[in-house]
Design a protein around this motif. Structure first.
Motif, mmCIF file in Angstrom:
data_model
loop_
_atom_site.group_PDB
_atom_site.id
_atom_site.type_symbol
_atom_site.label_atom_id
_atom_site.label_comp_id
_atom_site.label_asym_id
_atom_site.label_seq_id
_atom_site.Cartn_x
_atom_site.Cartn_y
_atom_site.Cartn_z
ATOM 1 N N THR A 103 60.244 31.901 -68.731
ATOM 2 C CA THR A 103 59.648 33.036 -68.748
ATOM 3 C C THR A 103 59.329 33.874 -67.274
ATOM 4 N N ASP A 104 58.627 33.730 -67.195
ATOM 5 C CA ASP A 104 57.555 33.804 -66.266
ATOM 6 C C ASP A 104 57.851 33.997 -64.849
ATOM 7 N N LEU A 106 60.947 33.896 -64.810
ATOM 8 C CA LEU A 106 63.255 34.631 -64.290
ATOM 9 C C LEU A 106 62.367 35.965 -64.624
ATOM 10 N N ASP A 107 61.567 36.400 -65.151
ATOM 11 C CA ASP A 107 60.732 38.219 -64.885
ATOM 12 C C ASP A 107 60.627 38.028 -63.376
ATOM 13 N N PHE A 108 59.542 37.222 -62.808
ATOM 14 C CA PHE A 108 60.275 37.491 -61.733
ATOM 15 C C PHE A 108 61.154 37.712 -60.653
ATOM 16 N N PHE A 110 63.587 38.854 -62.134
ATOM 17 C CA PHE A 110 64.415 40.532 -62.578
ATOM 18 C C PHE A 110 63.703 41.401 -61.408
ATOM 19 N N GLU A 111 62.728 40.903 -62.259
ATOM 20 C CA GLU A 111 61.465 42.350 -60.980
ATOM 21 C C GLU A 111 61.370 42.971 -59.733
#
Length: 123
Positions: A103-104, A106-108, A110-111
């Motif tokens: 998830t970290d 994926l968050d990176f 997407f951001e």
């Protein structure tokens, strides 16, 4: 000429990256090379090592599958944009299974996609 940190600090060309790749290929030790140089704190060494690794085929890069998390961590934490970009290139070419998704990361992604989209939308 053997691959050393000093030599990698001096590799600034496509031809130099190709030479590094050919030597690693001849040694047949992509994993050992990556462990030794791709994660160096010296961004010039890491950049040149990663650049050489990007010349490898998917089959050759598959040797690096066991350190996928290290490449993901480096891509997210690298201050140098070249090291980040080259690390992401390798991650993209490795196999990402469902159990590998973080998830970290994926968050990176997407951001950074959102930031890039916003930049492109500016007049």
């Amino acid at each position: 000429m053997p691959i050393t940190k000093e030599r990698l600090r001096q590799t600034f060309s496509e031809g130099g990256a190709q030479e590094i790749y050919q030597e690693v290929k001849a040694m047949g030790n992509f994993l050992g090379f990556a462990h030794q140089y791709a994660f160096s704190q010296d961004y010039r060494v890491a950049r040149s090592a990663l650049w050489g690794l990007t010349k490898a085929s998917r089959e050759e890069l598959s040797q690096l599958q066991v350190i996928l998390d290290k490449f993901i961590d480096q891509a997210m934490q690298a201050e140098n944009s070249s090291v980040r970009r080259l690390s992401l290139n390798i991650v993209e070419r490795l196999e990402l299974k469902e159990e590998d998704l973080r998830t970290d990361f994926l968050d990176f992604c997407f951001e950074h996609m959102i930031l890039q989209t916003c930049r492109e939308m500016r007049p």
